[in-house]
Motif scaffolding. Structure first.
Motif, mmCIF file in Angstrom:
data_model
loop_
_atom_site.group_PDB
_atom_site.id
_atom_site.type_symbol
_atom_site.label_atom_id
_atom_site.label_comp_id
_atom_site.label_asym_id
_atom_site.label_seq_id
_atom_site.Cartn_x
_atom_site.Cartn_y
_atom_site.Cartn_z
ATOM 1 N N VAL A 2 0.862 -1.184 0.000
ATOM 2 C CA VAL A 2 0.000 0.000 0.000
ATOM 3 C C VAL A 2 0.898 1.234 0.000
ATOM 4 N N GLN A 3 0.530 2.187 -0.796
ATOM 5 C CA GLN A 3 1.242 3.464 -0.809
ATOM 6 C C GLN A 3 0.340 4.537 -0.217
ATOM 7 N N LEU A 4 0.924 5.365 0.616
ATOM 8 C CA LEU A 4 0.178 6.432 1.277
ATOM 9 C C LEU A 4 0.859 7.760 0.979
ATOM 10 N N VAL A 5 0.085 8.696 0.462
ATOM 11 C CA VAL A 5 0.614 10.016 0.140
ATOM 12 C C VAL A 5 -0.203 11.059 0.878
ATOM 13 N N GLU A 6 0.470 11.821 1.711
ATOM 14 C CA GLU A 6 -0.208 12.829 2.512
ATOM 15 C C GLU A 6 -0.113 14.192 1.857
ATOM 16 N N SER A 7 -1.093 15.002 2.189
ATOM 17 C CA SER A 7 -1.062 16.401 1.782
ATOM 18 C C SER A 7 -1.789 17.223 2.824
ATOM 19 N N GLY A 8 -1.593 18.510 2.743
ATOM 20 C CA GLY A 8 -2.177 19.402 3.730
ATOM 21 C C GLY A 8 -1.139 19.816 4.740
ATOM 22 N N GLY A 9 -1.575 20.283 5.860
ATOM 23 C CA GLY A 9 -0.653 20.784 6.870
ATOM 24 C C GLY A 9 -0.242 22.200 6.559
ATOM 25 N N GLY A 10 0.685 22.699 7.374
ATOM 26 C CA GLY A 10 1.163 24.061 7.192
ATOM 27 C C GLY A 10 1.165 24.816 8.495
ATOM 28 N N LEU A 11 1.083 26.124 8.375
ATOM 29 C CA LEU A 11 1.147 27.014 9.540
ATOM 30 C C LEU A 11 -0.220 27.650 9.768
ATOM 31 N N VAL A 12 -0.664 27.641 11.007
ATOM 32 C CA VAL A 12 -1.956 28.216 11.346
ATOM 33 C C VAL A 12 -1.857 28.855 12.733
ATOM 34 N N ASP A 108 1.791 -1.256 9.065
ATOM 35 C CA ASP A 108 2.895 -1.654 8.187
ATOM 36 C C ASP A 108 3.276 -0.579 7.175
ATOM 37 N N TYR A 109 2.337 0.295 6.864
ATOM 38 C CA TYR A 109 2.592 1.282 5.817
ATOM 39 C C TYR A 109 2.347 2.681 6.352
ATOM 40 N N TRP A 110 3.253 3.576 6.004
ATOM 41 C CA TRP A 110 3.217 4.935 6.533
ATOM 42 C C TRP A 110 3.359 5.954 5.407
ATOM 43 N N GLY A 111 2.707 7.088 5.616
ATOM 44 C CA GLY A 111 2.916 8.208 4.719
ATOM 45 C C GLY A 111 4.234 8.897 5.035
ATOM 46 N N GLN A 112 4.541 9.905 4.246
ATOM 47 C CA GLN A 112 5.835 10.574 4.370
ATOM 48 C C GLN A 112 5.863 11.600 5.496
ATOM 49 N N GLY A 113 4.701 11.930 6.031
ATOM 50 C CA GLY A 113 4.625 12.912 7.105
ATOM 51 C C GLY A 113 4.420 14.317 6.567
ATOM 52 N N THR A 114 3.667 15.106 7.310
ATOM 53 C CA THR A 114 3.448 16.494 6.942
ATOM 54 C C THR A 114 3.480 17.350 8.205
ATOM 55 N N GLN A 115 4.124 18.483 8.106
ATOM 56 C CA GLN A 115 4.327 19.336 9.265
ATOM 57 C C GLN A 115 3.103 20.204 9.516
ATOM 58 N N VAL A 116 2.677 20.220 10.768
ATOM 59 C CA VAL A 116 1.633 21.135 11.224
ATOM 60 C C VAL A 116 2.242 22.005 12.313
ATOM 61 N N THR A 117 2.170 23.310 12.116
ATOM 62 C CA THR A 117 2.706 24.246 13.087
ATOM 63 C C THR A 117 1.611 25.208 13.495
ATOM 64 N N VAL A 118 1.367 25.288 14.801
ATOM 65 C CA VAL A 118 0.347 26.177 15.332
ATOM 66 C C VAL A 118 1.042 27.265 16.139
ATOM 67 N N SER A 119 0.869 28.490 15.721
ATOM 68 C CA SER A 119 1.501 29.608 16.406
ATOM 69 C C SER A 119 0.555 30.178 17.454
ATOM 70 N N SER A 120 1.139 30.690 18.525
ATOM 71 C CA SER A 120 0.327 31.237 19.607
ATOM 72 C C SER A 120 0.020 32.711 19.375
#
Length: 120
Positions: A2-12, A108-120
């Motif tokens: 299985v292939q997993l592709v993530e999208s989204g995330g970012g700075l909020v 067993d299968y993982w996506g590549q990861g996506t960074q989520v950053t929440v600023s105060s």
């Protein structure tokens, strides 16, 4: 496989919302559950949400319950994580993962990861 592709995330900003997507391909018919995990620097990894591939069962970590929602678009084999009321403690790299029918309770299968950053 299985292939997993993530999208989204970012700075909020704190209090804001973000959505993550995880598109699955390959032997998706063999998936038992899909989970979202996160890893923050200096902290242990945490499973924040899990859903059966059928969508019938969903569970959330206490830390995100009521704020995060896991869902699936059956037609596109895509799993989503909608994150609302974000706070700086939600800052992490987020991963989706697939737990297969043949190997239950083991992702067993993982996506590549996506960074989520929440600023105060």
């Amino acid at each position: 496989q299985v292939q997993l592709v993530e999208s989204g995330g970012g700075l909020v900003q704190a209090g804001g919302s973000l959505g993550l997507s995880c598109e699955a391909s390959g032997r998706t018919f063999s998936i038992d559950r899909m989970g979202w995990f996160r890893q923050a620097p200096g902290k242990e990894g945490e499973q924040v949400a899990v859903m059966s591939w059928s969508g019938r069962t969903r569970n959330y970590a206490d830390s995100v319950k009521g704020r995060f929602t896991i869902s699936r678009d059956n037609a596109e084999n895509t799993v989503y994580l909608q994150m609302n009321s974000l706070n700086p403690e939600d800052t992490a790299v987020y991963y989706c993962a697939a737990d297969m029918l043949a190997t239950p309770l083991r992702y067993d299968y993982w996506g590549q990861g996506t960074q989520v950053t929440v600023s105060s």
